[in-house]
Design an enzyme around this catalytic site. Structure first.
Site, PDB file in Angstrom:
ATOM      1  N   LYS A   1       0.925  14.559   0.628  1.00  0.00           N
ATOM      2  CA  LYS A   1      -0.542  14.743   0.232  1.00  0.00           C
ATOM      3  C   LYS A   1      -0.989  16.555   0.058  1.00  0.00           C
ATOM      4  O   LYS A   1      -1.961  16.578  -0.610  1.00  0.00           O
ATOM      5  CB  LYS A   1      -1.613  14.306   1.295  1.00  0.00           C
ATOM      6  CG  LYS A   1      -1.500  12.846   1.441  1.00  0.00           C
ATOM      7  CD  LYS A   1      -2.475  12.461   2.512  1.00  0.00           C
ATOM      8  CE  LYS A   1      -2.387  11.068   3.117  1.00  0.00           C
ATOM      9  NZ  LYS A   1      -2.966   9.981   1.911  1.00  0.00           N
TER      10      LYS A   1
ATOM     11  N   HIS B   1       0.714  -1.182  -0.011  1.00  0.00           N
ATOM     12  CA  HIS B   1      -0.047   0.108   0.002  1.00  0.00           C
ATOM     13  C   HIS B   1       0.674   1.256   0.052  1.00  0.00           C
ATOM     14  O   HIS B   1       0.435   2.369   0.140  1.00  0.00           O
ATOM     15  CB  HIS B   1      -0.769   0.093   1.173  1.00  0.00           C
ATOM     16  CG  HIS B   1      -1.854  -0.962   1.238  1.00  0.00           C
ATOM     17  ND1 HIS B   1      -3.014  -0.962   0.870  1.00  0.00           N
ATOM     18  CD2 HIS B   1      -1.895  -2.247   1.748  1.00  0.00           C
ATOM     19  CE1 HIS B   1      -3.895  -1.965   0.920  1.00  0.00           C
ATOM     20  NE2 HIS B   1      -3.156  -2.848   1.573  1.00  0.00           N
TER      21      HIS B   1
END
Ligand code: 26W
Length: 807
Positions: free
Chosen positions: A550, A356
């Site tokens: 992010k 992931h």
């Protein structure tokens, strides 16, 4: 289940009296909630028992999904919706003078996960059950889940999440299914009838006690799967009795605490691995307990051990569960007496691994000393896996003598968990096309040469039943009226909505649903944080964990620039806009915490500035969790998915926003790329560097953040504002952010992508004022979101990885 309201009421009253031993009037909201959960659990078990009798199903393969995190959120509202009895129960309770919402508020939002990885596991549980797969979760029964976030004076404060304080009626403790897990000690080798055997001695035994939570899905209480969470307890009735008897009470107590610490708290880091011994203990603990119980029940079924992989699939959710590989080997060899080759074949054939993240600091590595002292026998097995791997591949790839050194499990005194997972699994998948490609090309190219057939992609998905059907009743109703109810079973049916693309009245209803969802969120924000938001404004939302990659910072810079423009030009006309942020920072992640402070500081400035606060508003929503997410996605107009290209493995928030009709403003990263493929370029707003360009800059070292700063006066102004007293910051709070950009050369290309981001945002504003066009785009997003249902993802895992039939 219940035929009508009256039969529900009767059953509920009976259950309440039996379980609570009081009259309804005497009962608290908790008592009433508790009785309702007990009743549903009982009904569901009964349904299953009856159906099992009727159909007596043939033996089926079982999947065990090993994950350190299951971010399940609240179960009661979801299960009521899934059983399609929400209204019946609401009305029945109302007749008894009980407000269902008060009962729903009693349930803790089980936060046994950090973010994407844990929520994905929870979505998979729903989809496995829906698809009729016997798929069970295996994890840790943390006493404390992910901390609760409070914002105090603009800063994040963390409060322990004592989610079990009132008990958790969905779970059932199963002491008779406990397993003993062994740590430390020494390994003695002895020869038994000419066969070498290994005996672990002087170890510290710990009792793993399971708590089971039932998992069932839409109109389908027959496939009740199990989420099994393990709790660590001392072996001897809670105390070390030897110590206790000798009068050493303190030590006895400290032994108890040490054992219980294993399942006490979820690590709140999700992008950085600190290599702490307690985490390694947690990893082995839930792996050993889970595999121990699987093997026990497998043997009860009288099936040949050699056929194990035919009946059992072990899925490891990132490397946190990679110890499944040596532990299964240990069980098969030491406990069941198989030889290495037989055990290895079974292990590889039954195990599969999902990666992931490719962020190097998040790839798990454990020091050899730590594994060796904590798990001596496991370490021996890992060494042997490493030795055999090197031996085999030196022979097979003589032209590349470097390869085994690169690709081994043990290197420079560390055990590389991803390498262990790759060598010991028959399937290795990434979670979006780009991510899977980067895994084979950039992160594990050596392994891809050796095991190219093992690598594959399974693009993530989310439970559309939780994040659309249950979370957005207004939109669900509109959809069902338009195309019938079948989309709940088959999300691809949402495509049928496209016939309404030119239906003015439908588009207006869609806009109305969005407005109502904004009002619902506004009410919540007003109650929780006392802030009033404007329902007629555009809702631009970024909710996710706070991380440099992010790039919440890029979004902040956009807002600062807009604010600067408005201040400089009072006649500058723009649509009213509300900027919403939410997300937790790992407690030790200083940069992320500073970002939260920056967002709140900017919010304070904008929201109290009369020149602009009728036009723009900024809020940071406290404590982003599954329940809050369910209010936010349905209310959003814009979904910010702006990570540096190549860094976000997939993202799943992007899919939840999309199915609720928000338009994506994003980079070509993770599953954004596939969202673009689905909706077409005209229905998504893409900007910024591509992954290849980012990689290129990184290799060449040719990016100069200073140039961006010097060449763009808007950016220069913003950066200066961070450190020149503009925010009246105390003690130069934002210097770290400023330095990360200019002195450390902006690792995440915030400055580089700024212009393209800002321009693309202007395009969004242009579309937003064309109400009809905007609604059409919204509808295209909803209609094409079907492929991002986790039903699709889980079917692919079932067919291609687990080799199992779906409904
Ligand atoms: C403490 C170490 C650690 C390291 C990594 C803890 C947790 C992780 C996770 C792998 C991080 C994570 O949640 N990754 C996210 O997984 C989602 C589901 O596949 C993806 O959608 C996200 O892009 C990815 O960041």
């Amino acid at each position: 289940m219940f035929f009508d309201k009256e039969s529900f009421k009767q059953a509920y009253l009976e259950k309440f009296a039996e379980a609570e031993g009081k009259t309804l009037d005497e009962g608290t909201s908790w008592d009433k909630y508790h009785a309702l959960v007990l009743l549903l659990k009982e009904k569901v078990s009964l349904c299953r028992a009856l159906t099992n009798e009727a159909y007596s199903r043939e033996k089926e393969k079982q999947v065990y999904y090993f994950s350190m995190e299951f971010l399940i959120g609240k179960l009661l509202p979801f299960y009521l919706v899934n059983m399609e009895i929400l209204n019946l129960v609401r009305e029945g309770l109302a007749d008894l003078n009980i407000n269902l919402d008060e009962l729903l508020a009693q349930e803790s939002d089980a936060g046994l996960g950090n973010g994407g990885l844990g929520r994905l596991a929870a979505c998979f549980l729903d989809s496995m059950s829906f698809k009729g797969i016997k798929g069970h979760g295996n994890g840790i029964h943390y006493k404390y889940g992910l901390f609760e976030q409070k914002i105090i004076n603009g800063f994040q404060a963390e409060i322990a999440d004592n989610w079990l304080k009132n008990g958790y009626p969905w779970e059932m403790r199963k002491p008779d299914k406990s397993v003993v897990v062994r740590f430390k000690g020494e390994v003695r080798m002895e020869s038994l009838k000419g066969k070498l055997t290994f005996v672990q001695e002087n170890y510290e035994p710990i009792l793993a006690v399971p708590y089971d939570i039932p998992v069932f899905s839409y109109r389908n209480p027959f496939y009740i799967n199990n989420l099994r969470l393990w709790s660590a307890e001392p072996m001897a009735a809670g105390l070390d009795l030897d110590l206790f008897n000798r009068g050493e009470f303190k030590q006895a107590q400290s032994y108890k605490s040490e054992v219980e610490a294993i399942s006490s708290i979820l690590y709140p880091e999700d992008s950085h691995i600190a290599g702490r011994e307690l985490r390694l203990k947690q990893e082995y603990f839930f792996v050993a307990a889970g595999l121990g119980s699987i093997l026990q029940s497998y043997k009860k079924g009288n099936t040949l051990l050699l056929d194990f992989a035919q009946w059992v699939a072990i899925h490891i959710n990132d490397t946190h569960a990679a110890l499944c590989i040596p532990e299964l080997m240990r069980l098969l060899i030491d406990e069941e007496g198989l030889g290495w080759d037989e055990a290895w074949k079974i292990t590889v054939e039954s195990t599969s691994y999902t990666n992931h993240t490719i962020m190097p600091e998040a790839l798990e590595k454990w020091s050899v000393e730590m594994i060796q002292s904590l798990l001596p026998r496991i370490y021996m097995i890992i060494e042997e896996i490493d030795r055999r791997f090197r031996e085999e591949h030196i022979l097979n790839f003589p032209e590349d003598p470097e390869l085994p050194a690169f690709a081994g499990v043990i290197r420079h005194g560390q055990v590389h968990m991803a390498h262990l997972a790759i060598i010991g699994s028959h399937s290795i998948n990434g979670v979006a096309k780009l991510h899977s490609r980067l895994l084979t090309e950039q992160v594990f190219p050596q392994f891809n040469r050796i095991y190219s057939k093992r690598f594959n992609n399974k693009t993530n998905g989310v439970s559309h039943r939780r994040f659309l059907y249950a979370a957005n009743p207004g939109l669900s109703h509109l959809i069902t009226e338009a195309i019938g109810p079948h989309w709940k079973r088959d999300a691809e049916e949402l495509q049928k909505l496209e016939v309404f693309l030119n239906d003015q009245s439908f588009l207006e209803q869609l806009a109305k649903v969005k407005l109502n969802n904004k009002l619902r969120l506004i009410k919540h924000v007003k109650e929780k944080q006392g802030i009033v938001l404007d329902p007629s404004s555009l809702f631009d939302v970024q909710v996710k964990r706070i991380h440099a990659y992010k790039r919440q910072l890029l979004n902040v810079f956009k807002i600062m620039n807009l604010y600067n423009q408005l201040k400089a030009n009072p006649n500058y006309f723009i649509e009213p806009q509300t900027f919403i942020f939410g997300g937790k920072a790992a407690p030790g992640y200083h940069y992320a915490k500073t970002l939260i402070k920056l967002i709140n500081t900017l919010a304070q400035k904008i929201n109290t500035d009369k020149d602009v606060n009728e036009i723009i508003k900024l809020v940071f929503l406290e404590n982003f969790n599954v329940s809050l997410a369910e209010l936010i996605y349905p209310a959003a107009d814009i979904s910010e998915q702006i990570s540096t290209a190549g860094r976000e493995a997939s993202g799943t928030g992007n899919m939840k926003f999309m199915m609720n009709g928000a338009l994506t403003l994003g980079t070509l990263d993770g599953a954004n790329i596939e969202i673009r493929e689905a909706v077409g370029e005209e229905n998504i707003f893409i900007f910024g560097l591509k992954a290849e360009e980012v990689l290129h800059y990184a290799y060449q070292g040719s990016y100069k953040a200073w140039d961006e700063y010097l060449q763009n006066p808007d950016l220069k102004r913003i950066l200066d504002q961070l450190v020149c007293g503009y925010f009246q910051e105390v003690g130069g709070e934002f210097i770290t952010i400023h330095d990360s950009l200019l002195h450390y050369n902006d690792e995440f290309f915030v400055l580089k992508d700024f212009c393209s981001y800002y321009e693309t945002y202007q395009k969004i504003l242009n579309l937003y004022i064309q109400k009809k066009e905007w609604s059409r785009s919204t509808l295209v997003n909803i209609a094409r979101s079907g492929c991002f249902s986790s039903d699709r993802t889980v079917s692919e895992y079932a067919e291609k990885i687990w080799n199992i039939r779906c409904r």
